[in-house]
Write a protein that holds these residues in place. Sequence first.
Motif, short mmCIF file in Angstrom:
data_model
loop_
_atom_site.label_atom_id
_atom_site.label_comp_id
_atom_site.label_asym_id
_atom_site.label_seq_id
_atom_site.Cartn_x
_atom_site.Cartn_y
_atom_site.Cartn_z
N LEU A 28 0.83 -1.21 0.00
CA LEU A 28 0.00 0.00 0.00
C LEU A 28 0.86 1.25 0.00
O LEU A 28 0.59 2.20 -0.74
N TRP A 32 0.92 4.19 -2.88
CA TRP A 32 0.71 5.63 -2.65
C TRP A 32 1.95 6.46 -2.91
O TRP A 32 1.93 7.67 -2.80
N LEU A 271 -6.49 2.74 6.53
CA LEU A 271 -6.43 4.14 6.96
C LEU A 271 -5.14 4.39 7.74
O LEU A 271 -4.48 5.41 7.55
N LEU A 274 -2.44 4.68 5.31
CA LEU A 274 -2.54 5.94 4.58
C LEU A 274 -2.00 7.09 5.43
O LEU A 274 -1.31 7.98 4.94
N LEU A 275 -2.29 7.04 6.72
CA LEU A 275 -1.76 8.07 7.61
C LEU A 275 -0.25 8.05 7.58
O LEU A 275 0.40 9.09 7.54
N ALA A 277 1.58 7.06 5.19
CA ALA A 277 2.09 7.48 3.88
C ALA A 277 2.02 8.99 3.72
O ALA A 277 2.76 9.56 2.94
N SER A 278 1.09 9.66 4.44
CA SER A 278 0.86 11.05 4.08
C SER A 278 1.30 12.06 5.12
O SER A 278 1.53 13.21 4.76
N LEU A 279 1.39 11.68 6.39
CA LEU A 279 1.61 12.74 7.39
C LEU A 279 3.00 12.68 7.99
O LEU A 279 3.53 11.60 8.24
#
Lengths: 315, 171
Positions: A28, A32, A271, A274-275, A277-279
């Motif tokens: 994942l 991303w 989720l 994803l956190l 990967a992004s923050l």
Amino acid sequence: MSPLLIVICVLGGLLLIAPGLIWVERRLLAVWQDRYGPNRAGPLGLLVVLADTLKLFFKEDWIPPFADRKVFVLAPAIVVITVLMSFVIVPFSPGIIVVDLNIGVLFFLAMSSMGAYSIILGGWASNNKYSLLGAMRGAAQMISYEVFMGLSLMGVVLITGSFSLHDIVEAQRNMWFIIPQFLGFIIFLIAGIAETHRLPFDIPEAESELIAGFHSEYSGMKFGMFFVGEYIGIMLISCMVTCLFLGGWLGPAFLPPIVWFALKMFAFIGLFILLRASLPRPRYDQLMEFGWKILLPLSILNLVVTAGIILWNES
Amino acid sequence: MISIIRTMWLTFLHMFHKRATIQYPEEKIKLPARWRGRIVLTRDPDMGERCVGCYLCAAACPVDCISLQATEDEHGRRYPEFFRINFSRCIFCGYCEEACPTYAIQLIPDFEMGEYNRQNLVYEKQDLLINSEGKYPGYNYYNVAGLAVKGKDKGEGANELAPVDVHSLLP
Ligand code: SF4
Ligand code: SF4
């Protein structure tokens, strides 16, 4: 189902899924970041899990001479045991629950606070300044986020009138608690991420500042235990969110309850990734400030308002 | 708060972007024509060896990985008796190609030279020599070389081409 069978299924399932999550996470994250991730070993790269595990088994299992041997060995076991213990009270679907404790939620909170010991003992026993710093941070983070993790749940408990997770799920037949308890949901989710010290709240590990924080000195399967503990922790928080706010196994009847449960749980695991990967990671003082000055008042407010509404409805 | 959600959403959308990865063994990267990779020795248009064994490449090589021995054929033309490049040392700087007066030695866009045995990275002349003119088709050293001697000006010998009129190269 007989209780023993359930225990074996839950334990086996968790220990199988936990390494699988390594693959899920790497794929994942790659997706991303416009990459492919591990896709060579076996179909879709699934065998990378096996390769990772074998690698961990054959790594030199080294205990630093300056470490406190007994505690050093004990620490990684604590995290796995406490997290696995918490799964005792998770209702996967009607009937598939190890024990339906009437203090289920409290048991979960108690066990997840015990997890802090593994970080503190691991960091302390390593006798290494980075480990110790990581452990101190970990302790502070877990203790402070523990406070309103509990408080944010109380709204749900108030509405249901029970600490048993089975009852809580049953109480969501008409409406999932995510709607009346949206604030509680958000706070619980944030506290849950902090509790598993996952990115962006991986302050105790913080590779870029503290090498690997509390597990800098660990190698081989002991490091693997911390790793597995972390992944089971993610699953635990996802399960709890599912049970408490998303109606657990409830869902339209065309899928069996256990499948609904798994779907919701994996959505939350996604989720979490994803956190990651992004923050970016917040600073330590920012994290503490955010916890004590924003989340704690908010969770108390949530609790008071919920209690007020319930009282008003009764009178 | 909004910015955090926006960040997460934008990251999520990357799922549908084009992958940046080149899946190497199945999918090859496109190398530029001047990429400095494996070294070859090229030939004339009439398939004679271009190398005249002048040792300039060996002298230019910063890591001393070229070794050769010049000799002469029956017409008195020089050629290398052996020509050896140790690719485990070569740094692919391309100085040998720059030094060569005859365009014999050339670096080509190929990097797939992996070996299990280090000794196999020492390439001999038969490994280096190719049946091609490389990057300079039509170039023949013996046709453009030549000295003005008494009774013969530069470029007037039997097989020689007239020297290039440098003014014709101006735009
Ligand atoms: S490329 Fe550079 S290092 Fe390699 S053989 Fe030529 S001069 Fe030597
Ligand atoms: S390859 Fe070129 S530089 Fe090297 S010996 Fe031959 S002619 Fe001279």
